[in-house]
Design a protein around this motif. Sequence first.
Motif, mmCIF file in Angstrom:
data_model
loop_
_atom_site.group_PDB
_atom_site.id
_atom_site.type_symbol
_atom_site.label_atom_id
_atom_site.label_comp_id
_atom_site.label_asym_id
_atom_site.label_seq_id
_atom_site.Cartn_x
_atom_site.Cartn_y
_atom_site.Cartn_z
ATOM 1 N N ASP A 124 35.804 39.002 -38.297
ATOM 2 C CA ASP A 124 36.303 38.204 -37.185
ATOM 3 C C ASP A 124 35.499 38.476 -35.914
ATOM 4 O OD1 ASP A 124 38.235 37.133 -38.869
ATOM 5 O OD2 ASP A 124 39.872 38.359 -38.064
ATOM 6 N N ARG A 125 35.241 39.738 -35.638
ATOM 7 C CA ARG A 125 34.492 40.109 -34.436
ATOM 8 C C ARG A 125 33.049 39.602 -34.529
ATOM 9 N NH1 ARG A 125 35.054 43.984 -30.184
ATOM 10 N NH2 ARG A 125 37.043 44.614 -31.056
ATOM 11 N N MET A 126 32.432 39.783 -35.694
ATOM 12 C CA MET A 126 31.038 39.328 -35.858
ATOM 13 C C MET A 126 30.951 37.813 -35.816
ATOM 14 S SD MET A 126 28.878 41.825 -38.266
ATOM 15 C CE MET A 126 27.403 41.513 -37.317
ATOM 16 N N ARG A 127 31.891 37.142 -36.453
ATOM 17 C CA ARG A 127 31.877 35.679 -36.460
ATOM 18 C C ARG A 127 31.946 35.143 -35.039
ATOM 19 N NH1 ARG A 127 35.666 35.040 -39.893
ATOM 20 N NH2 ARG A 127 34.323 34.782 -41.688
ATOM 21 N N ALA A 128 32.831 35.693 -34.225
ATOM 22 C CA ALA A 128 32.964 35.251 -32.837
ATOM 23 C C ALA A 128 31.676 35.529 -32.050
ATOM 24 C CB ALA A 128 34.154 35.946 -32.176
ATOM 25 N N ALA A 129 31.093 36.691 -32.251
ATOM 26 C CA ALA A 129 29.852 37.035 -31.543
ATOM 27 C C ALA A 129 28.703 36.136 -31.998
ATOM 28 C CB ALA A 129 29.499 38.505 -31.777
ATOM 29 N N PHE A 130 28.591 35.904 -33.296
ATOM 30 C CA PHE A 130 27.522 35.049 -33.813
ATOM 31 C C PHE A 130 27.678 33.617 -33.315
ATOM 32 C CE2 PHE A 130 26.273 37.594 -37.903
ATOM 33 C CZ PHE A 130 25.681 38.552 -37.104
ATOM 34 N N ARG A 131 28.898 33.119 -33.295
ATOM 35 C CA ARG A 131 29.126 31.757 -32.786
ATOM 36 C C ARG A 131 28.727 31.655 -31.319
ATOM 37 N NH1 ARG A 131 34.692 30.695 -35.796
ATOM 38 N NH2 ARG A 131 33.868 29.637 -37.612
ATOM 39 N N VAL A 138 21.278 34.949 -33.924
ATOM 40 C CA VAL A 138 21.757 35.651 -35.122
ATOM 41 C C VAL A 138 20.571 36.058 -35.983
ATOM 42 C CG1 VAL A 138 23.069 35.406 -37.271
ATOM 43 C CG2 VAL A 138 24.021 34.542 -35.124
ATOM 44 N N ALA A 139 19.641 35.142 -36.198
ATOM 45 C CA ALA A 139 18.453 35.457 -37.004
ATOM 46 C C ALA A 139 17.630 36.557 -36.338
ATOM 47 C CB ALA A 139 17.608 34.203 -37.205
ATOM 48 N N GLY A 140 17.482 36.480 -35.029
ATOM 49 C CA GLY A 140 16.730 37.510 -34.305
ATOM 50 C C GLY A 140 17.410 38.863 -34.365
ATOM 51 N N PHE A 141 18.724 38.860 -34.234
ATOM 52 C CA PHE A 141 19.504 40.100 -34.305
ATOM 53 C C PHE A 141 19.299 40.767 -35.660
ATOM 54 C CE2 PHE A 141 23.706 42.049 -35.388
ATOM 55 C CZ PHE A 141 23.683 43.079 -34.469
ATOM 56 N N ARG A 142 19.380 39.978 -36.726
ATOM 57 C CA ARG A 142 19.192 40.515 -38.076
ATOM 58 C C ARG A 142 17.781 41.088 -38.224
ATOM 59 N NH1 ARG A 142 21.116 36.468 -41.135
ATOM 60 N NH2 ARG A 142 23.184 37.357 -40.903
ATOM 61 N N GLN A 143 16.794 40.399 -37.689
ATOM 62 C CA GLN A 143 15.416 40.897 -37.756
ATOM 63 C C GLN A 143 15.274 42.230 -37.039
ATOM 64 O OE1 GLN A 143 13.409 37.359 -36.166
ATOM 65 N NE2 GLN A 143 12.190 37.336 -38.041
ATOM 66 N N VAL A 144 15.894 42.354 -35.887
ATOM 67 C CA VAL A 144 15.833 43.605 -35.130
ATOM 68 C C VAL A 144 16.490 44.726 -35.921
ATOM 69 C CG1 VAL A 144 16.682 44.804 -33.055
ATOM 70 C CG2 VAL A 144 15.662 42.517 -32.859
ATOM 71 N N LEU A 145 17.678 44.470 -36.470
ATOM 72 C CA LEU A 145 18.366 45.502 -37.246
ATOM 73 C C LEU A 145 17.532 45.933 -38.455
ATOM 74 C CD1 LEU A 145 22.062 44.239 -37.228
ATOM 75 C CD2 LEU A 145 21.069 46.089 -35.872
#
Length: 165
Positions: A124-131, A138-145
């Motif tokens: 729920d928290r991630m879905r709200a942040a991603f939206r 979101v794609a950039g965040f995943r790349q950084v992680l």
Amino acid sequence: MNDVPSGQSLLFLTDEQLRQGIEAMFFAYRGFTADPDRILEGKAYGRAHHRAIHFINRSPGTTVNNLLSILGVTKQSLNRVLRSLIEDGLVESRVGKIDKRERNLFLTEAGASLERELSDAQRDRMRAAFRAAGPSAVAGFRQVLEAMMDEDMRRHYEALRDRTT
């Protein structure tokens, strides 16, 4: 957040920009773990229990050694966590079919229920942040992680990711 530098300037981050990123990561992690922490607190469990439950759920039948490798904890620490989860009926340990010395770990129905409750809160928290951030963020965040992962951790991550694709 309105003064986000262009993509080109991100290649040359100042120490201050990096410090802000580090602090954002600390505070985001605190938020990300807050809801599960509240759920676990009532059951006298901690984050190590949550991580064990999460990865047992993601890889039913995983071995204790594989879980040790993923979590990066000592055998003594993991044994303490697993012992309480098994005694409380959340995890089942079965003798390996091929190697009788191995122990394969599975969530029980109660363990799967707790895992869903914990994961639902984080989803729920991630879905709200991603939206709020949008698809490119979101794609950039995943790349950084993924870029921050050690090679061994990236292999574990990719193995789990490949199971669902």
